[in-house]
Write an enzyme that holds these catalytic residues in place. Sequence first.
Site, PDB file in Angstrom:
ATOM      1  N   CYS A   1      33.965  45.949  17.537  1.00  0.00           N
ATOM      2  CA  CYS A   1      33.505  45.076  16.453  1.00  0.00           C
ATOM      3  C   CYS A   1      33.615  43.616  16.826  1.00  0.00           C
ATOM      4  O   CYS A   1      33.221  42.744  16.058  1.00  0.00           O
ATOM      5  CB  CYS A   1      34.195  45.398  15.130  1.00  0.00           C
ATOM      6  SG  CYS A   1      35.730  44.520  14.827  1.00  0.00           S
TER       7      CYS A   1
ATOM      8  N   ARG B   1      32.233  30.311  39.132  1.00  0.00           N
ATOM      9  CA  ARG B   1      33.061  30.248  40.339  1.00  0.00           C
ATOM     10  C   ARG B   1      33.020  28.813  40.865  1.00  0.00           C
ATOM     11  O   ARG B   1      31.934  28.240  40.992  1.00  0.00           O
ATOM     12  CB  ARG B   1      32.505  31.175  41.408  1.00  0.00           C
ATOM     13  CG  ARG B   1      32.219  32.606  40.971  1.00  0.00           C
ATOM     14  CD  ARG B   1      31.478  33.278  42.125  1.00  0.00           C
ATOM     15  NE  ARG B   1      31.036  34.635  41.861  1.00  0.00           N
ATOM     16  CZ  ARG B   1      29.875  34.939  41.293  1.00  0.00           C
ATOM     17  NH1 ARG B   1      29.070  33.992  40.860  1.00  0.00           N
ATOM     18  NH2 ARG B   1      29.512  36.198  41.147  1.00  0.00           N
TER      19      ARG B   1
ATOM     20  N   HIS C   1      41.587  41.621  45.472  1.00  0.00           N
ATOM     21  CA  HIS C   1      40.780  42.051  46.618  1.00  0.00           C
ATOM     22  C   HIS C   1      41.644  42.445  47.809  1.00  0.00           C
ATOM     23  O   HIS C   1      42.676  41.824  48.082  1.00  0.00           O
ATOM     24  CB  HIS C   1      39.828  40.929  47.028  1.00  0.00           C
ATOM     25  CG  HIS C   1      38.762  40.657  46.014  1.00  0.00           C
ATOM     26  ND1 HIS C   1      37.609  41.395  45.941  1.00  0.00           N
ATOM     27  CD2 HIS C   1      38.697  39.750  45.008  1.00  0.00           C
ATOM     28  CE1 HIS C   1      36.865  40.941  44.939  1.00  0.00           C
ATOM     29  NE2 HIS C   1      37.507  39.943  44.353  1.00  0.00           N
TER      30      HIS C   1
ATOM     31  N   ALA D   1      38.408  40.448  37.689  1.00  0.00           N
ATOM     32  CA  ALA D   1      39.774  40.970  37.517  1.00  0.00           C
ATOM     33  C   ALA D   1      40.243  41.848  38.673  1.00  0.00           C
ATOM     34  O   ALA D   1      41.040  42.752  38.496  1.00  0.00           O
ATOM     35  CB  ALA D   1      39.897  41.728  36.189  1.00  0.00           C
ATOM     36  N   ILE D   2      39.746  41.537  39.854  1.00  0.00           N
ATOM     37  CA  ILE D   2      40.079  42.385  40.999  1.00  0.00           C
ATOM     38  C   ILE D   2      41.040  41.680  41.947  1.00  0.00           C
ATOM     39  O   ILE D   2      40.915  40.493  42.206  1.00  0.00           O
ATOM     40  CB  ILE D   2      38.778  42.785  41.736  1.00  0.00           C
ATOM     41  CG1 ILE D   2      38.012  43.766  40.853  1.00  0.00           C
ATOM     42  CG2 ILE D   2      39.077  43.401  43.100  1.00  0.00           C
ATOM     43  CD1 ILE D   2      36.682  44.152  41.385  1.00  0.00           C
TER      44      ILE D   2
ATOM     45  N   GLU E   1      37.433  29.568  45.093  1.00  0.00           N
ATOM     46  CA  GLU E   1      36.631  30.549  44.365  1.00  0.00           C
ATOM     47  C   GLU E   1      37.115  31.944  44.754  1.00  0.00           C
ATOM     48  O   GLU E   1      38.117  32.076  45.454  1.00  0.00           O
ATOM     49  CB  GLU E   1      35.153  30.362  44.710  1.00  0.00           C
ATOM     50  CG  GLU E   1      34.862  30.482  46.199  1.00  0.00           C
ATOM     51  CD  GLU E   1      33.385  30.441  46.518  1.00  0.00           C
ATOM     52  OE1 GLU E   1      32.577  30.829  45.658  1.00  0.00           O
ATOM     53  OE2 GLU E   1      33.030  30.044  47.624  1.00  0.00           O
ATOM     54  N   SER E   2      36.419  32.966  44.326  1.00  0.00           N
ATOM     55  CA  SER E   2      36.803  34.340  44.650  1.00  0.00           C
ATOM     56  C   SER E   2      37.025  34.446  46.156  1.00  0.00           C
ATOM     57  O   SER E   2      36.208  33.950  46.918  1.00  0.00           O
ATOM     58  CB  SER E   2      35.686  35.293  44.217  1.00  0.00           C
ATOM     59  OG  SER E   2      35.997  36.600  44.613  1.00  0.00           O
TER      60      SER E   2
ATOM     61  N   CYS F   1      40.033  47.884  16.481  1.00  0.00           N
ATOM     62  CA  CYS F   1      39.504  48.582  17.657  1.00  0.00           C
ATOM     63  C   CYS F   1      40.553  48.692  18.763  1.00  0.00           C
ATOM     64  O   CYS F   1      40.678  49.715  19.412  1.00  0.00           O
ATOM     65  CB  CYS F   1      38.267  47.880  18.192  1.00  0.00           C
ATOM     66  SG  CYS F   1      36.946  47.684  16.992  1.00  0.00           S
TER      67      CYS F   1
ATOM     68  N   CYS G   1      43.849  44.102  14.550  1.00  0.00           N
ATOM     69  CA  CYS G   1      42.611  44.406  15.288  1.00  0.00           C
ATOM     70  C   CYS G   1      42.432  45.913  15.304  1.00  0.00           C
ATOM     71  O   CYS G   1      43.210  46.627  15.920  1.00  0.00           O
ATOM     72  CB  CYS G   1      42.704  43.862  16.703  1.00  0.00           C
ATOM     73  SG  CYS G   1      41.415  44.464  17.801  1.00  0.00           S
TER      74      CYS G   1
END
Lengths: 496, 424
Positions: free
Chosen positions: A452, A315, A53, A50-51, A351-352, A417, A415
């Site tokens: 949970c 990836r 870059h 989730a970066i 890929e990344s 939580c 939900c």
Amino acid sequence: MADKTYDVIIIGAGVVGSMVARFLSRYKLDILLIEKDSDIGMGASSANTAIVHAGYDPKPGTLKAEMNVLGNQMFDQLAGELNFSFERRGDYVVAIGPEEFTKLEGLRQQGLENGVPGMVIINGADVRRREPNINPEVSGALWATTGGICDPFGVVVAAAENAVVNGVTLMTDTAFQDFIVEGRRIVGIKTNRGDFNSRWVVNSAGLYCDEVMHKAGVRPEFKITPRKGEYYVFDKAEITINNVLFPVPSATSKGILVTTTVHGNTIIGPNALEIDDKEDRSITREGLDEIWQGALNLVPSLSLRYSIAEFAGLRPGGNAPCANLDVKYNKDYIIEIPKEVDGLVNLGGIESPGLTSSPAIAVRVVELLEGAGEKLEEKPDWNPIRRARPRFRDMLPTEQKLLVENDASYGRIICRCENVTEGEIVAEIHAPIPARTYDAIKRRTWLGTGRCQGGFDTPRVVEILARELGVSPLEISKKGKGSEFLVRPTKDKEAE
Amino acid sequence: MLKERYDVIVIGAGPAGLAAAIEAKKTGAQDVLVVERAQELGGILQQCIHNGFGLLIFKKDMPGPAYAQHFIDELAGLHIDTLLDAMALNVTSERHVYATSRTSGFLELDTRALVLAMGCRERTRAQIALPGTRPAGVYTAGTAQRFVNIEGFMPGKRFVILGSGDIGMIMARRLTFEGAKVERVLEIMPFLTGLTRNYVQCLLDYDIPLQLQHTVKRIIGNDRVEAIESVQIDKQRQPIPGTEEIIPCDTLLLSVGLIPENELSRKAGVSLDPVTGGPFVDEKMQTNVPGIFAAGNVVHVYDLVDWVTQAGLLCGRNAAQYAIAERKHHGRRVKMKAGDNVRYVVPHVLDKESLAESAQRLQMRVTLPIEEPVWVEVMNGEERVTRKTELYVRPGEMVNIDIPQSAYDAVQRASELSVRVVRR
């Protein structure tokens, strides 16, 4: 065969395909976006770090480096237009011990070559002040101020939804089987749901892009080798890391990070294990142990007691040499109109940092089409804005009160939580791209991702999905056909 | 119709919450409210349709819903308010409660005493870091129990159960009743973790094999569980190579422990014991935050519901006593207000009973100077409580006045006193 001829068919609705669809939706084109899975973004786009870059990592001169830096620069505007979660909070490459410190300058130089702005090397004391939990042997860090974090699946939904609202047709559960070719020109594709004519086809099939291009006779030597990365997710109430912390990279990998997400959870990972099976997202004891050891090197105070989830992503690593033969690199991106056939825009090995690069790749696809003589005419009514739907948990109590007053279904928490409400779930089921499975709702609302892990919400979500879709609960699945939750009514229920 | 302020608010209407609410009301709390996230009272008991409840308190063996119903009926007779299908979102250390519900909307409530009775939740696959794929068909035993007993649907046909906790064993029997095949119960420990009576009544009686010192090595199947691989472990909990076995099944149930659910407690500033996962409590079941009490599985995980009820009763009694004392204390306090030409008065609040002990001195400053004789008067509305004279007043010079013990009765009648400085 259908009579209709699309201008463009895009194969694969991951972040790249969705972004291409979104940028092409600006023009007067009839576009079909197909996805083999039950939902968009179920491949690499839904399981990664989730970066966004900064771009100091890819080898200078490669397409990967160029797309990374260009893509990164596009995220502020894109997040503003598409309303996905994005925080440009910078990232750190953390050096532990004196030897690693010497490698930071090389990384900075590489970043400068790639055109990355805003990089600073800071000393160990500064790192400790910014991240008190860091390994006390920290000797310094490369601070890249343009690094960021985002909701990666949110990016896919936002882009694809904006595309659909601007006229793109999306078909899920639709798998590419072959091209339809006349002479040397691709004129359509065969799928499990029939044939579709098209003047152009974009291959954005991710893990399967090699198989797609081989069907067109393009780059027979190109091969995707899935590289698995595993992760731990921690309870946000127990462990808080403020920053994106990379280790000093090795020759093969950016290494095992300790980072935070836009949802507030600390995550650690990924490892990098080359495998054969493009669907093998299983987690392994060995992999988890590896990322655990890697993460402890950066933050020794982590505790597995507070792990609430583990997952693995794949990836789509390719073996394409860099187009510039002076640059010795054989894992570069492919973004091309290949010579072997007409009518194909071929993307491969994304890929990344594919998530970061995706908007730049989309712009490049537009340029390739224009370069091939396609007259792209803008739609006068193209709307670049995709509105976000309400997220109860991110609101102040006063805002929550107002939301519930306007629509009582936002008052019912499903939900416990993550405090996701019935209103949010119903809104996703009836969104421009409907969420029709449990996981589809989970990825969009972040429901079931807390302590949970869906133990509380699952029966309730099954009930809501069945009600809203007008089907039996027996038909509700986790992630598409074959993953239904329930098998039959109980004896009592049947007797009723 | 809900009130804005309660003597006691109870969060959670499981066995602990019901008992606490009932006992709080019986102890003398005037207004009691129970906030429950489900659509009915009773908590997890409503899905526990098996017997085994009430042996201690009622001296008879009851199913969960019947046990709960006893308390639900008692609660109804006591005029205790209930807020159903409602989630408490946040609680402050000053006992300000934020809650939301579909039917009642977004609510903010205050309470003199708060009882935390949120119970516990099940440990998940992720918390034991179970390797393998992530298909449909992996459920905690409690979630499966809800599907079967409340929703009326079977979550699978062929089961393996990991963990010999009570819910797991009870579900093994329940699923067998429903015609499902329970292949195996695996337990990583060398001993049973649930009650022996459940082992006998739920596993032995139905020929369901229990394998101690066995665990799941990995889960197999991409969309739906297709099998699990089990493995025997040694005393150091390490897998013994060569003991692996592939067990075909479509569902894996987990009965691997319960954790007190204290997310709200934490928001209220309640300190938690890292061993139990629940709040530190005193003999009154009061937490470190004054006026916040906790009872039942939210404190530590119990074996028997009867004990949970007893904990709820104790907690409810003490919460009520706290609220009653608060209320009395609150009624005893009178606010001091700055009236004409007075900038402020210290103390800001006065305990009426303090006059029984001694006269009470008030200190203040005036807003404007008056260079002639004045009255300094303490007033209860239009009624004068006491006064004195000064030859002049100036903002730079503090003014004192004593409320004498003789004003005790006059002060009792007041809820607010004001002090003014006026020309004679």
